[in-house]
Write an enzyme that holds these catalytic residues in place. Structure first.
Site, PDB file in Angstrom:
ATOM      1  N   GLU A  53       0.851  -1.214   0.229  1.00 50.03           N
ATOM      2  CA  GLU A  53      -0.082  -0.067   0.086  1.00 50.03           C
ATOM      3  C   GLU A  53       0.876   1.206  -0.109  1.00 50.03           C
ATOM      4  O   GLU A  53       0.543   2.338  -0.550  1.00 50.03           O
ATOM      5  CB  GLU A  53      -0.972   0.074   1.253  1.00 50.03           C
ATOM      6  CG  GLU A  53      -1.828  -1.026   0.978  1.00 50.03           C
ATOM      7  CD  GLU A  53      -1.622  -2.182   1.600  1.00 50.03           C
ATOM      8  OE1 GLU A  53      -0.546  -2.746   1.815  1.00 50.03           O
ATOM      9  OE2 GLU A  53      -2.580  -3.225   1.764  1.00 50.03           O
ATOM     10  N   PHE A 115     -11.207  -7.730  13.715  1.00 47.15           N
ATOM     11  CA  PHE A 115      -9.775  -8.434  12.913  1.00 47.15           C
ATOM     12  C   PHE A 115      -9.878  -7.120  11.852  1.00 47.15           C
ATOM     13  O   PHE A 115     -10.574  -6.717  11.016  1.00 47.15           O
ATOM     14  CB  PHE A 115     -10.306  -9.852  12.043  1.00 47.15           C
ATOM     15  CG  PHE A 115      -9.399 -10.356  11.202  1.00 47.15           C
ATOM     16  CD1 PHE A 115      -7.836 -10.436  11.468  1.00 47.15           C
ATOM     17  CD2 PHE A 115      -9.663 -10.069   9.673  1.00 47.15           C
ATOM     18  CE1 PHE A 115      -7.106 -10.955  10.570  1.00 47.15           C
ATOM     19  CE2 PHE A 115      -8.583 -10.543   8.842  1.00 47.15           C
ATOM     20  CZ  PHE A 115      -7.365 -10.880   9.126  1.00 47.15           C
ATOM     21  N   GLN A 116      -8.474  -7.034  11.575  1.00 47.13           N
ATOM     22  CA  GLN A 116      -7.842  -5.809  10.737  1.00 47.13           C
ATOM     23  C   GLN A 116      -8.493  -4.697  11.151  1.00 47.13           C
ATOM     24  O   GLN A 116      -9.152  -3.825  10.141  1.00 47.13           O
ATOM     25  CB  GLN A 116      -8.088  -6.198   9.138  1.00 47.13           C
ATOM     26  CG  GLN A 116      -7.486  -7.336   8.661  1.00 47.13           C
ATOM     27  CD  GLN A 116      -7.138  -7.635   7.384  1.00 47.13           C
ATOM     28  OE1 GLN A 116      -8.097  -7.280   6.439  1.00 47.13           O
ATOM     29  NE2 GLN A 116      -5.982  -7.865   6.950  1.00 47.13           N
ATOM     30  N   LYS A 165     -17.478  -1.361   6.142  1.00 48.58           N
ATOM     31  CA  LYS A 165     -17.925  -2.200   4.927  1.00 48.58           C
ATOM     32  C   LYS A 165     -19.531  -2.397   4.763  1.00 48.58           C
ATOM     33  O   LYS A 165     -20.203  -2.318   3.909  1.00 48.58           O
ATOM     34  CB  LYS A 165     -17.530  -3.598   5.294  1.00 48.58           C
ATOM     35  CG  LYS A 165     -17.519  -4.854   4.130  1.00 48.58           C
ATOM     36  CD  LYS A 165     -16.801  -6.092   4.488  1.00 48.58           C
ATOM     37  CE  LYS A 165     -17.074  -6.951   3.299  1.00 48.58           C
ATOM     38  NZ  LYS A 165     -16.369  -8.357   3.531  1.00 48.58           N
ATOM     39  N   MET A 484      24.225   9.467   1.902  1.00 52.93           N
ATOM     40  CA  MET A 484      24.178  10.406   2.822  1.00 52.93           C
ATOM     41  C   MET A 484      24.571  10.245   4.325  1.00 52.93           C
ATOM     42  O   MET A 484      24.989  11.228   4.909  1.00 52.93           O
ATOM     43  CB  MET A 484      22.807  11.305   2.606  1.00 52.93           C
ATOM     44  CG  MET A 484      22.782  12.632   3.179  1.00 52.93           C
ATOM     45  SD  MET A 484      23.827  13.604   2.330  1.00 52.93           S
ATOM     46  CE  MET A 484      22.885  14.315   0.965  1.00 52.93           C
TER      47      MET A 484
END
Lengths: 587, 193
Positions: A53, A115-116, A165, A484
């Site tokens: 993502e 969940f999630q 959802k 760097m």
């Protein structure tokens, strides 16, 4: 006239189509399955399946910054949303318009540690311009329209819309954009007339003036760049650009001094220090630009044009702050300039330019040439020389030495062709960002100038690039160090290279091949041109592994805690000027 | 080239007054400011405001929130904060940037305003101390809302200074609990924010 009710997921897609969305970058998961089902059933919007993502948000950033449109991201709840956080923060820091749609567990489970489940609105509150949780399907379309409005108006930025959802599965009414006027958000776009007149008056009498312009000009659109160019040429003043502003004033123009800031050019930084009038346009006096604040341009009056009132007087006190859209303000400024038949103090400008020429004569970007080892600057110089005849070149970068060298050696005459993570400094930005640019510009030459460390942070997106046949070119300056980090360790920590050596690197040629792309390698200077030519000519994605000098440092440099006139121009200066205690604590 | 126009050009056709130059180094005078913010009464709006203060390292001395316009669903947040003039200006600009914020008013800069705070103060004592607490409450026009044989709950209303003074006096007279509302403020005169 109310339309037929439809399920939330379809309302969402209908709203996206009305907002002109053609491409979405995303990754499916449980909470967003109804939305993916609707995506399956239509063909107006193309979905680009990323591999993580974080890549989706950077891709949308590249897409947005190279087109001026809003980039759109779709991710699932929980880990999908948390993976997007870095990209959202990056977009916030660099003012990139993004709408990120996140799935959420159904409303009756919110707060149950389902969940999630993650508190997406809570987590993303400080890293977005605004965010929404849609709890009623009848507010869905309206919220999407408002999200786009907020993302692209004023100072652009990322907006998250969290979609439970059950809401995307419920039946609801569509609301068109025209009927969804936002309640409170109306940024000021027109500059104050008196302040503009005062600014013109200061410019008329300035003896050592300087334009200092940044990413705000890019965000205001191509018209702002044109007007800026006109104003700079009308006045005959020198112009310097920030990292985010490269391309808003043509690099080929003799009035252009080059980039300003920590790794900016000697002439730019000295002009910043010595000027008597600074005209800041869409730039934000960032610490990479100002260096030591108490010694920043001590003798200048300052005009600051910005669409964000909070940018004015944040770090540096200015004499005249003008809040408004850059293009509008510059247009008004030019109108005042012409109406009053304003002329500049040419007698004073001549010695100022003469002074600038002596700074230019230092040739601060020169580097040691080597017949056996490829110098990183040389690699970029050749990359620029072999691509400069084309006007469809887009350069993205990762973060580190290669990024600063790219900013110094790749030159841009137009805005929107240079994409880099300036504010947040996100390693791993360049590859997914290049992918987003290529989606928007399928025939363009899109090159990610990378380091071997940064590229590994989002290397999985090579798989996306291959799936969609995107001919992205990855140009790795491989010095086997986090360059760097190593440079700062050399400057401030006695050369103790703690954890900055990259051992067990992959074979980038084989890595490219395993991703169905082409791998090339150059280890000697005489191989470089052929590799670059082959890379450009290749119709597929390419990883070019350019083995460069391992110990080269990036100069010029304003060491942290130092002023603009205390630059290090090369290794010799480095030994003589140790970093101050004050500078040691700075980033 | 410069001499060509010199003859007919006056110093400046219409002198435009320029703002005074800001001082090179701002004297770091930290002052309290009362800022009123009109916001949409929606979930999370207080978290946005409070998160802005904590995220950017600003102080909150006092905070009150309540819906003030049910028809338009607007709430008013009164914040007492402290900072140098540059920090206060930054706080106001940052608040103004929040999407659900309609208006930001610095009542301290605006001129005259009235500020009130209410405190409930529980005092536990007997004998002379009990009598003294009642006498001081009278001086402060505090009302006793609850009483037992050995305790009082006083309600005191006034400026923050007055409430502070009352609480300080009660400390030696058996103070046990304090509950304060924070500052509610409004500008004087006919003008509204």
């Amino acid at each position: 006239m109310p339309s037929e009710p439809m399920i939330g997921a379809r309302l969402l897609l209908k709203a996206l189509v009305e907002q002109g969305v053609e491409d979405i970058f995303g990754y499916p998961g449980g909470a967003v399955l109804p939305i993916y089902d609707e995506i399956f059933k239509q063909n107006r919007i193309r979905h680009i399946l990323v591999r993580q993502e974080g890549g989706a948000v950077h891709a949308a950033e590249g897409y947005a910054r190279s087109t001026g449109k809003v980039g759109v991201v779709l991710v699932t709840s929980g880990p999908g949303a948390t993976n997007a956080v870095t990209g959202l923060t990056d977009a916030l820091m660099d003012s990139v318009p993004i709408v990120c749609l996140t799935g959420q567990v159904p409303t009756h489970l919110i707060g149950n540690d389902a969940f999630q489940e993650a508190d997406t609105v809570g987590i993303t509150r400080p890293c977005t311009k605004h965010n929404y949780l849609v709890k009623n399907v009848n507010n869905l379309a309206r919220t999407i329209h408002e999200a786009f409005h907020v993302a692209r108006s004023g100072r652009p930025g990322p907006v998250v819309v969290d979609l439970p959802k059950d809401v995307v599965l419920a039946m609801g009414q569509y609301v068109s954009a025209a009927d969804a006027k936002p309640k409170s958000y109306r940024p000021q776009v027109k500059g104050d007339a008196t302040s503009i007149e005062q600014a013109v008056e200061l410019m008329r009498t300035a003896k050592r003036p300087l334009f200092y312009c940044g990413g705000g000009v890019v965000n205001s659109g191509p018209r702002a760049s044109k007007l800026l160019t006109e104003l700079v040429r009308t006045t005959g003043f020198p112009c310097t650009l920030t990292l985010m502003g490269l391309g808003t004033f043509p690099a080929s123009d003799p009035q252009y001094l080059g980039m300003v800031g920590m790794h900016g050019l000697y002439e730019s930084n000295n002009a910043m220090h010595d000027c008597d009038l600074m005209i800041a346009v869409g730039s934000r006096f960032d610490d990479r630009v100002t260096g030591k604040l108490t010694a920043f341009s001590p003798n200048s009056r300052k005009i600051h044009i910005d669409i964000d009132p909070s940018s004015i007087n944040k770090n540096v006190r200015v004499d005249i702050g003008i809040v408004g859209d850059i293009a509008n303000v510059l247009e008004d400024m030019l109108a005042v300039w012409k109406a009053k038949k304003t002329s500049t103090d040419r007698k004073a400008l001549a010695p100022w330019w003469k002074q600038i020429e002596t700074w230019r004569a230092r040739k601060c970007l020169s580097y040691r040439h080597d017949s056996k080892i490829i110098m990183p600057q040389y690699a970029l110089q050749r990359l620029y020389d072999l691509t400069k005849h084309r006007d469809d070149v887009y350069i993205t970068t990762e973060v580190g030495q290669h990024q600063m060298w790219a900013a110094q050696f790749m030159r841009f005459d137009k805005p929107n062709h240079w994409l880099t993570s300036g504010g947040l400094g996100t390693m791993g930005y360049g590859l997914p960002s290049a992918m987003g640019v290529q989606v928007a510009h399928p025939d363009a030459l899109v090159i990610d100038v990378a380091g071997e460390a940064s590229i590994l942070m989002n290397i999985q997106e090579m798989s996306t690039i291959s799936q969609y046949g995107l001919p992205v070119k990855v140009f790795i300056l491989n010095n086997e160090y986090m360059g760097m980090v190593r440079q700062w360790q050399e400057l401030m920590h006695g050369g103790r290279y703690s954890q900055s050596y990259m051992s067990s690197l992959p074979d980038f040629v084989k890595l490219a091949e395993s991703f169905h792309a082409v791998g090339l390698r150059a280890t000697k200077p005489e191989e470089l041109d052929d590799v670059i030519r082959e890379m450009i000519a290749c119709p597929k994605a390419v990883i070019a592994d350019i083995r460069v000098d391992q110990k080269e440092n990036c100069f010029p440099m304003i060491p942290s805690g130092a002023a603009h006139n205390e630059m290090l121009l090369g290794p010799a200066d480095q030994a003589q000027k140790p970093t101050s205690e004050e500078g040691m604590v700075l980033v | 080239m410069a001499t060509k126009k010199a003859g007919r050009k006056p110093q400046s056709p219409q002198p435009i007054p320029l703002p005074a130059r800001p001082g090179a180094v701002e004297a770091p005078i930290v002052k309290n400011h009362t800022i009123s913010v009109l916001v949409d009464n929606e979930p999370g709006v207080l978290a946005r405001v409070v998160g802005l203060f904590s995220g950017r390292g600003y102080n909150i001395e006092s905070l009150t929130v309540a819906e003030v316009d049910p028809k338009e669903a607007l709430s008013r947040i009164n914040i007492v904060t402290s900072g140098t003039p540059m920090v206060i200006e930054q706080i106001k600009a940052q608040l103004g940037r929040l999407v659900p914020v309609h208006r930001v008013t610095d009542l301290t800069m605006l001129g005259a305003s009235v500020e009130r705070e209410l405190a409930l103060v529980k005092v536990r004592s007997t004998g002379d101390k009990r009598i003294e607490s009642l006498r001081i409450a009278d001086v402060f026009r505090a009302r006793a809302l609850d009483s037992t044989i050995d305790s009082f709950v006083f309600e005191v209303v006034g400026t923050t200074e007055k409430v502070n003074a009352f609480i300080r006096l009660m400390e030696s007279l058996g103070l046990t609990d304090v509950s304060r509302t924070g500052v509610a403020a409004i500008s004087r005169g006919a003008q509204s924010i």
